[in-house]
Write an enzyme that holds these catalytic residues in place. Structure first.
Site, PDB file in Angstrom:
ATOM      1  N   SER A   1       1.000  -0.864   0.186  1.00  0.00           N
ATOM      2  CA  SER A   1       0.024   0.116  -0.084  1.00  0.00           C
ATOM      3  C   SER A   1       0.806   1.190  -0.043  1.00  0.00           C
ATOM      4  CB  SER A   1      -0.954  -0.147   1.152  1.00  0.00           C
ATOM      5  OG  SER A   1      -0.323   0.121   2.324  1.00  0.00           O
TER       6      SER A   1
ATOM      7  N   ILE B   1       7.574  -8.710   5.605  1.00  0.00           N
ATOM      8  CA  ILE B   1       7.764  -8.742   7.146  1.00  0.00           C
ATOM      9  C   ILE B   1       7.397 -10.412   7.410  1.00  0.00           C
ATOM     10  CG2 ILE B   1       7.780  -6.336   8.043  1.00  0.00           C
ATOM     11  CD1 ILE B   1       4.752  -7.328   8.872  1.00  0.00           C
TER      12      ILE B   1
ATOM     13  N   ALA C   1       2.050  -3.028   8.265  1.00  0.00           N
ATOM     14  CA  ALA C   1       0.889  -3.662   8.557  1.00  0.00           C
ATOM     15  C   ALA C   1      -0.180  -3.623   7.393  1.00  0.00           C
ATOM     16  CB  ALA C   1       0.385  -3.402   9.800  1.00  0.00           C
TER      17      ALA C   1
ATOM     18  N   TYR D   1      -8.619  -7.424  12.867  1.00  0.00           N
ATOM     19  CA  TYR D   1      -7.537  -6.234  12.926  1.00  0.00           C
ATOM     20  C   TYR D   1      -7.332  -5.924  14.323  1.00  0.00           C
ATOM     21  CZ  TYR D   1      -5.324  -1.869  12.454  1.00  0.00           C
ATOM     22  OH  TYR D   1      -4.371  -0.704  12.647  1.00  0.00           O
TER      23      TYR D   1
ATOM     24  N   LYS E   1      -3.895  -6.565  16.764  1.00  0.00           N
ATOM     25  CA  LYS E   1      -3.022  -5.626  17.183  1.00  0.00           C
ATOM     26  C   LYS E   1      -3.085  -6.030  18.858  1.00  0.00           C
ATOM     27  CE  LYS E   1      -1.984  -2.793  13.995  1.00  0.00           C
ATOM     28  NZ  LYS E   1      -0.645  -2.530  13.467  1.00  0.00           N
TER      29      LYS E   1
ATOM     30  N   ARG F   1     -20.627  -0.719   8.798  1.00  0.00           N
ATOM     31  CA  ARG F   1     -19.563  -1.844   8.484  1.00  0.00           C
ATOM     32  C   ARG F   1     -19.479  -2.919   9.566  1.00  0.00           C
ATOM     33  NH1 ARG F   1     -13.783   0.611   9.117  1.00  0.00           N
ATOM     34  NH2 ARG F   1     -14.045   1.321   6.986  1.00  0.00           N
TER      35      ARG F   1
HETATM   36  P1  NAD Z   1      -0.182   2.422   5.383  1.00  0.00           P
HETATM   37  O1  NAD Z   1      -0.927   1.405   4.510  1.00  0.00           O
HETATM   38  O2  NAD Z   1       0.106   3.743   4.866  1.00  0.00           O
HETATM   39  O3  NAD Z   1       1.329   1.825   5.791  1.00  0.00           O
HETATM   40  C1  NAD Z   1       1.740   0.380   6.004  1.00  0.00           C
HETATM   41  C2  NAD Z   1       2.913   0.364   5.145  1.00  0.00           C
HETATM   42  O4  NAD Z   1       3.194  -1.146   5.546  1.00  0.00           O
HETATM   43  C3  NAD Z   1       2.787   0.532   3.576  1.00  0.00           C
HETATM   44  O5  NAD Z   1       3.812   1.065   3.151  1.00  0.00           O
HETATM   45  C4  NAD Z   1       2.834  -1.004   3.244  1.00  0.00           C
HETATM   46  O6  NAD Z   1       3.188  -1.223   1.880  1.00  0.00           O
HETATM   47  C5  NAD Z   1       3.455  -1.786   4.184  1.00  0.00           C
HETATM   48  N1  NAD Z   1       3.220  -3.232   4.219  1.00  0.00           N
HETATM   49  C6  NAD Z   1       1.938  -3.559   4.349  1.00  0.00           C
HETATM   50  N2  NAD Z   1       2.289  -5.130   4.409  1.00  0.00           N
HETATM   51  C7  NAD Z   1       3.807  -5.340   4.381  1.00  0.00           C
HETATM   52  C8  NAD Z   1       4.557  -6.437   4.476  1.00  0.00           C
HETATM   53  N3  NAD Z   1       3.756  -7.545   4.523  1.00  0.00           N
HETATM   54  N4  NAD Z   1       5.880  -6.521   4.542  1.00  0.00           N
HETATM   55  C9  NAD Z   1       6.154  -5.186   4.536  1.00  0.00           C
HETATM   56  N5  NAD Z   1       5.615  -3.982   4.271  1.00  0.00           N
HETATM   57  C10 NAD Z   1       4.436  -4.106   4.452  1.00  0.00           C
HETATM   58  O7  NAD Z   1      -0.888   2.599   6.776  1.00  0.00           O
HETATM   59  P2  NAD Z   1      -0.556   3.664   7.909  1.00  0.00           P
HETATM   60  O8  NAD Z   1      -1.889   4.135   8.293  1.00  0.00           O
HETATM   61  O9  NAD Z   1       0.740   4.416   7.801  1.00  0.00           O
HETATM   62  O10 NAD Z   1      -0.320   2.614   9.118  1.00  0.00           O
HETATM   63  C11 NAD Z   1       0.846   2.344   9.743  1.00  0.00           C
HETATM   64  C12 NAD Z   1       0.754   1.518  10.961  1.00  0.00           C
HETATM   65  O11 NAD Z   1      -0.092   2.159  12.023  1.00  0.00           O
HETATM   66  C13 NAD Z   1       0.003   0.269  10.708  1.00  0.00           C
HETATM   67  O12 NAD Z   1       0.609  -0.682  11.633  1.00  0.00           O
HETATM   68  C14 NAD Z   1      -1.280   0.539  11.294  1.00  0.00           C
HETATM   69  O13 NAD Z   1      -2.095  -0.828  11.559  1.00  0.00           O
HETATM   70  C15 NAD Z   1      -1.349   1.433  12.379  1.00  0.00           C
HETATM   71  N6  NAD Z   1      -2.270   2.343  12.647  1.00  0.00           N
HETATM   72  C16 NAD Z   1      -2.651   3.067  11.966  1.00  0.00           C
HETATM   73  C17 NAD Z   1      -3.669   3.864  12.136  1.00  0.00           C
HETATM   74  C18 NAD Z   1      -4.339   4.936  11.108  1.00  0.00           C
HETATM   75  O14 NAD Z   1      -5.324   5.642  11.535  1.00  0.00           O
HETATM   76  N7  NAD Z   1      -3.694   5.315  10.100  1.00  0.00           N
HETATM   77  C19 NAD Z   1      -4.280   4.016  13.294  1.00  0.00           C
HETATM   78  C20 NAD Z   1      -3.951   3.032  14.227  1.00  0.00           C
HETATM   79  C21 NAD Z   1      -2.824   2.149  13.908  1.00  0.00           C
HETATM   80  C1  UD1 Z   2      -8.701   3.533  11.617  1.00  0.00           C
HETATM   81  C2  UD1 Z   2      -7.526   3.014  10.911  1.00  0.00           C
HETATM   82  C3  UD1 Z   2      -7.073   1.661  11.679  1.00  0.00           C
HETATM   83  C4  UD1 Z   2      -6.875   2.212  13.012  1.00  0.00           C
HETATM   84  C5  UD1 Z   2      -7.883   2.752  13.783  1.00  0.00           C
HETATM   85  C6  UD1 Z   2      -7.763   3.205  15.197  1.00  0.00           C
HETATM   86  C7  UD1 Z   2      -7.448   3.392   8.491  1.00  0.00           C
HETATM   87  C8  UD1 Z   2      -7.808   2.704   7.145  1.00  0.00           C
HETATM   88  N1  UD1 Z   2      -7.838   2.563   9.498  1.00  0.00           N
HETATM   89  O1  UD1 Z   2      -9.841   2.379  11.633  1.00  0.00           O
HETATM   90  O2  UD1 Z   2      -5.686   1.326  10.932  1.00  0.00           O
HETATM   91  O3  UD1 Z   2      -6.285   0.875  13.684  1.00  0.00           O
HETATM   92  O4  UD1 Z   2      -8.604   3.769  12.901  1.00  0.00           O
HETATM   93  O5  UD1 Z   2      -8.731   3.628  15.750  1.00  0.00           O
HETATM   94  O6  UD1 Z   2      -6.715   4.345   8.647  1.00  0.00           O
HETATM   95  N2  UD1 Z   2     -16.605   5.412   7.226  1.00  0.00           N
HETATM   96  C9  UD1 Z   2     -17.605   5.775   6.299  1.00  0.00           C
HETATM   97  N3  UD1 Z   2     -17.516   5.749   5.056  1.00  0.00           N
HETATM   98  C10 UD1 Z   2     -16.219   5.640   4.470  1.00  0.00           C
HETATM   99  C11 UD1 Z   2     -15.313   5.250   5.168  1.00  0.00           C
HETATM  100  C12 UD1 Z   2     -15.340   4.989   6.485  1.00  0.00           C
HETATM  101  O7  UD1 Z   2     -18.702   6.284   7.082  1.00  0.00           O
HETATM  102  O8  UD1 Z   2     -16.226   5.630   3.084  1.00  0.00           O
HETATM  103  C13 UD1 Z   2     -16.812   5.573   8.590  1.00  0.00           C
HETATM  104  C14 UD1 Z   2     -16.296   3.918   9.054  1.00  0.00           C
HETATM  105  O9  UD1 Z   2     -17.653   3.027   9.117  1.00  0.00           O
HETATM  106  C15 UD1 Z   2     -15.923   4.183  10.552  1.00  0.00           C
HETATM  107  C16 UD1 Z   2     -15.306   5.626  10.373  1.00  0.00           C
HETATM  108  O10 UD1 Z   2     -15.712   6.362   9.215  1.00  0.00           O
HETATM  109  O11 UD1 Z   2     -17.056   4.502  11.423  1.00  0.00           O
HETATM  110  C17 UD1 Z   2     -13.930   5.658  10.427  1.00  0.00           C
HETATM  111  O12 UD1 Z   2     -13.552   4.621   9.363  1.00  0.00           O
HETATM  112  P1  UD1 Z   2     -11.958   4.234   9.145  1.00  0.00           P
HETATM  113  O13 UD1 Z   2     -11.287   5.703   8.592  1.00  0.00           O
HETATM  114  O14 UD1 Z   2     -11.729   3.180   8.038  1.00  0.00           O
HETATM  115  O15 UD1 Z   2     -11.107   4.040  10.398  1.00  0.00           O
HETATM  116  P2  UD1 Z   2     -11.404   3.067  11.450  1.00  0.00           P
HETATM  117  O16 UD1 Z   2     -12.257   1.629  11.181  1.00  0.00           O
HETATM  118  O17 UD1 Z   2     -11.808   3.668  12.817  1.00  0.00           O
END
Ligand code: NAD
Ligand code: UD1
Length: 313
Positions: A36, A53, A74, A144, A148, A271
């Site tokens: 991604s 990984i 992840a 998910y 975690k 969802r």
């Molecule tokens: P992202 O998808 O932008 O980044 C994840 C990265 O991991 C990508 O570059 C992807 O290519 C890489 N990746 C995926 N699978 C892999 C594998 N098997 N081997 C090597 N690389 C791999 O997501 P993000 O939002 O930057 O999330 C980063 C971390 O934070 C993740 O662990 C995610 O679960 C966690 N997290 C994100 C959020 C959020 O709101 N974005 C919230 C809570 C936790």
């Molecule tokens: C997000 C993160 C996840 C993280 C978690 C921590 C992403 C993709 N997911 O999950 O990695 O661990 O926060 O709290 O960043 N929604 C809509 N319309 C849409 C998409 C989403 O209504 O088109 C709603 C979903 O149903 C949800 C909320 O928006 O209620 C947030 O969704 P999303 O951004 O996917 O995040 P989380 O599921 O909270």
């Protein structure tokens, strides 16, 4: 000069971290399979290893020459974990065990390598003790969230049994530039903003009254670097959040306001396993890790939307 491994460094959060670490002049190695992430998210000067990984041998090899590992790789989408249970598990939990195991091998050869890893607010699931403190019960609703939580449990094993110091950070909903607006598996802010930019109506899943704690990516990078620097923390978890609640309905309105439009909103079915209320208590983040609050959701949103306009992503 220190040397850091960032797994998932081509992704949204990881690339901001790589950028910050790069400014210190340290050596930065990024391991990413580009599933991604994108190479053009990386700042110059970073060593990039394309790999998975799940490949324990490769993980051991890249961990051999670093002082610490920021583990962010992840499959970050809750929706994808619903669709591909076993596949996301292999990356999100087994991949994390590979990281701890490689750090254990380093410990056995006399190098105490710290691991700071991304956990998630998803570990709390349907717990209603809002705002959620780290001591609140963990009741994940999705694969998910369960994985975690599994990472945190194996983090305990990593330290208690194998002497690997580690800190897990329970990120709440992170947003900011470089969150992929093109992917249907991306965060809601990026998805809604992309729809509005293209003149489409965003789809609210469910009634829109579900709330989230949106945290700007800069504050997340502050937490990651603070957790790595605190060598006295050997096995701990922290919320990374603001304590402020935003409903998905009001988030959509804020985006319309910033763009100066009033498009229709569509509603779709909720969802499966969607958390109703996710708001964290940032007390330990502020007082123990010493991470200050960053900008408001509205200001962070303006910066994010400016980035989307300027890059046309
Ligand atoms: P992202 O998808 O932008 O980044 C994840 C990265 O991991 C990508 O570059 C992807 O290519 C890489 N990746 C995926 N699978 C892999 C594998 N098997 N081997 C090597 N690389 C791999 O997501 P993000 O939002 O930057 O999330 C980063 C971390 O934070 C993740 O662990 C995610 O679960 C966690 N997290 C994100 C959020 C959020 O709101 N974005 C919230 C809570 C936790
Ligand atoms: C997000 C993160 C996840 C993280 C978690 C921590 C992403 C993709 N997911 O999950 O990695 O661990 O926060 O709290 O960043 N929604 C809509 N319309 C849409 C998409 C989403 O209504 O088109 C709603 C979903 O149903 C949800 C909320 O928006 O209620 C947030 O969704 P999303 O951004 O996917 O995040 P989380 O599921 O909270």
């Amino acid at each position: 000069m220190k040397s850091w491994l960032v797994t998932g460094g081509c992704g949204f959060i990881g690339s901001h971290l790589a950028e910050r670490l790069g400014r210190s002049g340290d050596r930065i190695v990024v391991l990413d399979d580009l599933s991604s992430g994108r190479v053009d998210n990386l700042p110059s000067g970073v060593e990039f290893v394309k790999g998975d990984i799940r490949d324990a041998g490769l993980v051991a090899e890249v961990m051999r020459a670093v002082d610490g590992c920021y583990h962010l790789a992840a499959i970050a989408s809750v929706a994808r974990s619903n669709e591909d249970w076993a596949g996301t598990h292999a990356v999100n939990l087994t991949g994390t065990i590979n990281i701890f195991d490689a750090a254990r091998a380093a410990a056995l050869s006399g190098r105490r390598l710290r691991v700071v890893y991304a956990s998630s607010a998803a570990v709390y699931g349907d717990c209603t003790d809002i705002p959620l403190a780290e001591t609140a019960p963990t009741r994940p609703l999705t694969a998910y969230g369960a994985d975690k939580l599994g990472c945190e449990l194996h983090g305990r094993v990593a330290f208690q049994v194998h002497g690997v110091p580690n800190v897990g950070l329970r990120f709440f909903n992170v947003f900011g530039p470089r969150q992929d607006p093109a992917s249907p598996y991306s965060g809601v802010i990026a998805i809604f903003a992309k729809a509005v930019q293209e003149g489409r109506a965003p789809t609210i899943l469910g009634d829109g009254k579900q709330v989230r704690d949106f945290v700007y990516v800069e504050g997340v990078v502050d937490a990651l670097t603070a957790a790595m620097a605190r060598e006295d923390l050997t096995c701990d978890v922290f919320n990374v959040c603001t304590g402020d609640a935003t409903s998905i309905e009001s988030l959509a309105r804020l985006i319309f306001e910033i763009y100066g439009t009033t498009p229709d909103i569509k509603h779709g079915p909720p969802r499966a396993g969607d958390i109703r209320k996710s708001v964290g208590n940032p007390h330990r983040l502020r007082t123990v890790l010493g991470v200050p609050p960053t900008i408001s959701v509205a200001d962070g949103m303006r910066r994010t939307l400016d980035w989307m306009r300027s890059t046309n992503r």
